[in-house]
Write a protein that holds these residues in place. Sequence first.
Motif, PDB file in Angstrom:
ATOM      1  N   PRO A   1       0.823  -1.219   0.000  1.00  0.00           N
ATOM      2  CA  PRO A   1       0.000   0.000   0.000  1.00  0.00           C
ATOM      3  C   PRO A   1       0.852   1.263   0.000  1.00  0.00           C
ATOM      4  O   PRO A   1       2.074   1.209   0.168  1.00  0.00           O
ATOM      5  N   ASN A   2       0.183   2.419  -0.151  1.00  0.00           N
ATOM      6  CA  ASN A   2       0.872   3.724  -0.124  1.00  0.00           C
ATOM      7  C   ASN A   2       1.372   4.094   1.259  1.00  0.00           C
ATOM      8  O   ASN A   2       2.110   5.040   1.416  1.00  0.00           O
ATOM      9  N   PHE A   3       0.838   3.412   2.265  1.00  0.00           N
ATOM     10  CA  PHE A   3       1.131   3.816   3.648  1.00  0.00           C
ATOM     11  C   PHE A   3       2.113   2.853   4.320  1.00  0.00           C
ATOM     12  O   PHE A   3       2.264   1.702   3.894  1.00  0.00           O
ATOM     13  N   THR A   4       2.755   3.355   5.376  1.00  0.00           N
ATOM     14  CA  THR A   4       3.594   2.502   6.225  1.00  0.00           C
ATOM     15  C   THR A   4       2.783   2.104   7.454  1.00  0.00           C
ATOM     16  O   THR A   4       1.792   2.745   7.810  1.00  0.00           O
ATOM     17  N   VAL A   5       3.222   1.027   8.097  1.00  0.00           N
ATOM     18  CA  VAL A   5       2.562   0.559   9.329  1.00  0.00           C
ATOM     19  C   VAL A   5       3.573   0.561  10.465  1.00  0.00           C
ATOM     20  O   VAL A   5       4.753   0.255  10.275  1.00  0.00           O
ATOM     21  N   SER A   6       3.110   0.931  11.662  1.00  0.00           N
ATOM     22  CA  SER A   6       3.881   0.752  12.903  1.00  0.00           C
ATOM     23  C   SER A   6       2.950   0.051  13.883  1.00  0.00           C
ATOM     24  O   SER A   6       1.766   0.388  13.949  1.00  0.00           O
ATOM     25  N   THR A   7       3.474  -0.913  14.633  1.00  0.00           N
ATOM     26  CA  THR A   7       2.629  -1.594  15.622  1.00  0.00           C
ATOM     27  C   THR A   7       3.155  -1.355  17.033  1.00  0.00           C
ATOM     28  O   THR A   7       4.364  -1.317  17.257  1.00  0.00           O
ATOM     29  N   MET A   8       2.220  -1.182  17.969  1.00  0.00           N
ATOM     30  CA  MET A   8       2.530  -0.897  19.374  1.00  0.00           C
ATOM     31  C   MET A   8       2.240  -2.156  20.189  1.00  0.00           C
ATOM     32  O   MET A   8       1.102  -2.650  20.169  1.00  0.00           O
ATOM     33  N   CYS A   9       3.242  -2.652  20.910  1.00  0.00           N
ATOM     34  CA  CYS A   9       3.082  -3.903  21.656  1.00  0.00           C
ATOM     35  C   CYS A   9       3.303  -3.693  23.158  1.00  0.00           C
ATOM     36  O   CYS A   9       4.378  -3.996  23.686  1.00  0.00           O
ATOM     37  N   PRO A  10       2.291  -3.159  23.865  1.00  0.00           N
ATOM     38  CA  PRO A  10       2.430  -2.946  25.309  1.00  0.00           C
ATOM     39  C   PRO A  10       2.034  -4.193  26.099  1.00  0.00           C
ATOM     40  O   PRO A  10       1.187  -4.963  25.643  1.00  0.00           O
ATOM     41  N   PRO A  11       2.580  -4.358  27.323  1.00  0.00           N
ATOM     42  CA  PRO A  11       2.090  -5.394  28.228  1.00  0.00           C
ATOM     43  C   PRO A  11       0.875  -4.857  28.987  1.00  0.00           C
ATOM     44  O   PRO A  11       0.006  -4.231  28.374  1.00  0.00           O
ATOM     45  N   LEU A  12       0.844  -5.022  30.312  1.00  0.00           N
ATOM     46  CA  LEU A  12      -0.264  -4.505  31.100  1.00  0.00           C
ATOM     47  C   LEU A  12      -0.240  -2.979  31.075  1.00  0.00           C
ATOM     48  O   LEU A  12       0.810  -2.381  31.291  1.00  0.00           O
ATOM     49  N   VAL A  13      -1.393  -2.365  30.809  1.00  0.00           N
ATOM     50  CA  VAL A  13      -1.462  -0.903  30.710  1.00  0.00           C
ATOM     51  C   VAL A  13      -2.205  -0.363  31.936  1.00  0.00           C
ATOM     52  O   VAL A  13      -3.379  -0.672  32.143  1.00  0.00           O
ATOM     53  N   LEU A  14      -1.489   0.408  32.744  1.00  0.00           N
ATOM     54  CA  LEU A  14      -2.061   0.986  33.962  1.00  0.00           C
ATOM     55  C   LEU A  14      -2.100   2.502  33.834  1.00  0.00           C
ATOM     56  O   LEU A  14      -1.551   3.062  32.894  1.00  0.00           O
ATOM     57  N   GLY A  15      -2.723   3.157  34.800  1.00  0.00           N
ATOM     58  CA  GLY A  15      -2.758   4.613  34.784  1.00  0.00           C
ATOM     59  C   GLY A  15      -4.175   5.135  34.779  1.00  0.00           C
ATOM     60  O   GLY A  15      -5.137   4.362  34.720  1.00  0.00           O
ATOM     61  N   PRO A  16      -4.329   6.456  34.837  1.00  0.00           N
ATOM     62  CA  PRO A  16      -5.641   7.050  35.079  1.00  0.00           C
ATOM     63  C   PRO A  16      -6.642   6.786  33.963  1.00  0.00           C
ATOM     64  O   PRO A  16      -6.295   6.789  32.791  1.00  0.00           O
ATOM     65  N   ILE A  17      -7.882   6.569  34.380  1.00  0.00           N
ATOM     66  CA  ILE A  17      -8.965   6.433  33.411  1.00  0.00           C
ATOM     67  C   ILE A  17      -9.460   7.832  33.048  1.00  0.00           C
ATOM     68  O   ILE A  17      -9.298   8.778  33.811  1.00  0.00           O
ATOM     69  N   VAL A  18     -10.058   7.933  31.868  1.00  0.00           N
ATOM     70  CA  VAL A  18     -10.719   9.169  31.477  1.00  0.00           C
ATOM     71  C   VAL A  18     -12.148   9.043  32.007  1.00  0.00           C
ATOM     72  O   VAL A  18     -12.952   8.273  31.497  1.00  0.00           O
ATOM     73  N   HIS A  19     -12.448   9.783  33.083  1.00  0.00           N
ATOM     74  CA  HIS A  19     -13.612   9.473  33.928  1.00  0.00           C
ATOM     75  C   HIS A  19     -14.945   9.573  33.202  1.00  0.00           C
ATOM     76  O   HIS A  19     -15.861   8.822  33.489  1.00  0.00           O
ATOM     77  N   TYR A  20     -15.062  10.484  32.219  1.00  0.00           N
ATOM     78  CA  TYR A  20     -16.382  10.670  31.593  1.00  0.00           C
ATOM     79  C   TYR A  20     -16.773   9.478  30.716  1.00  0.00           C
ATOM     80  O   TYR A  20     -17.905   9.377  30.260  1.00  0.00           O
ATOM     81  N   LEU A  21     -15.820   8.562  30.464  1.00  0.00           N
ATOM     82  CA  LEU A  21     -16.131   7.382  29.649  1.00  0.00           C
ATOM     83  C   LEU A  21     -16.247   6.111  30.496  1.00  0.00           C
ATOM     84  O   LEU A  21     -16.468   5.043  29.960  1.00  0.00           O
TER      85      LEU A  21
END
Length: 339
Positions: A185-205
Motif C-alpha cells: 500500500p501507499n502507507f507505512t505501518v507501525s505496531t505498538m506492543c504494550p504489556p499490562l497498561v495501567l494509569g488514570p482512566i478518562v472518567h467521563y467514559l
Amino acid sequence: MKVLLTGGSGFIAAHVLDILLEHGHEVITTVRSQSKADAIKSAHPNIPTSKLDFRIVEDIAQENAFDKAVQSLPDLEAVIHTASPFHFNVTDTKKDLLDPAIIGTTGILKAIKNHVPTVKRVVITSSFASIIDGSKGTRPGYTYSEKDWNPVTLEEAVQNPANGYRASKTFAEKAAWEFVEKEKPNFTVSTMCPPLVLGPIVHYLNSLDGLNTSNQRVRNLITGQCKKEIPDTGTYIWVDVRNLALCHVKAIEVAEAAQKRFFITAGYFSNKEICEIVRKNFPEYKNELPGEEVKGGDYPEGGLYKFDNSRTTEVLGIKFRGLEESIVDLVKSLKSVGA
C-alpha cells in the motif's frame, strides 16, 4: 495532520485523542454509538468540529465496517487503529475474539488502501501478547524484544479465553504485516506492543464496572475484594497509558517509526507492590486492602524474563513514568467515579 482514530472511547484511545489534540492534529474518531460521541464531545467543549469529529462504526468485526467512515474523509493523512475486543467473558473464542481482532485490523487496512490514497501512516495497537511465548513460563535469563513472536496456533487459541486473547493479538498483527508485504500500500505501518497498561482512566467514559481489564486489579484491591489473598500478578511488566498514548502519536510524527514494531514497557511490577503504593498514599483504603501479613502477588521465586525496550526510547524518545505515579493517578481517577 488529519488523523482517523478508531475506537475513540477506549481506555488507551481516550488518552491518544487528548495528545493528538494537544499536538494540533485534526482528529476524526470512530465510536460504536452516538452516546459515546456525545460524551467525548461534551468533554472537549471548546474544540470545534473542524478539529474533532466523529463517525459511528457499530461493529468492527463486520466486513467493510470502516468503508463508509474512510470514504467520507478524502484528505486523511494518518490512521491510529486502537479498536479491538479485550475481555475474558467469551463464549466462542473464534467469534468473540479472533474474528473481530483480525477482521477489524485487515478491514481498516483494506478500507484505507481502496478509498483514501492520501494516508501515509498507519499505527496499530497490538500487544506484548503477540511477543511472549506463554508456553515458556517466566523464562528467567531470556530477553524479549520486537524480534519475538508468540508461536500460538489456532488449535491452542480455541482452548481457553486467555489463549484466545493472546492469539487474537498475534494473528491480527501478523495479518497487518502480511497485508503490507502482499498489497504494497501507499502507507507505512507501525505496531505498538504494550504489556499490562495501567494509569488514570478518562472518567467521563468510565464507571467502576466498565474498567479496562488491566485496571480492574487495582479496583479489586481498593474495593476490598482481595483481603484474604493478593492475586497472582500474571504479567509482570507494565506501561503507563499516557506513555503508551504518546507512543501512538509519535509513531505518526516520527519518520523513523515507519514499518517497525515497538515493544513498549516501563519495567517490572507486582500486585504486592501496587498494594504497598496504595497503602502508603491512600490511608483511607486501609480497611479495604489486604493486611501487610497477607501473602501472594509477589514476583516468581525463580526469576523472570528480561526485556529490551530500547527501540521505544531511541526512536520515539519516550521517558517512562514510574509505577508509583501511575498507580496514584489511577486511584485518584477511580475515586472520581466512586471507588
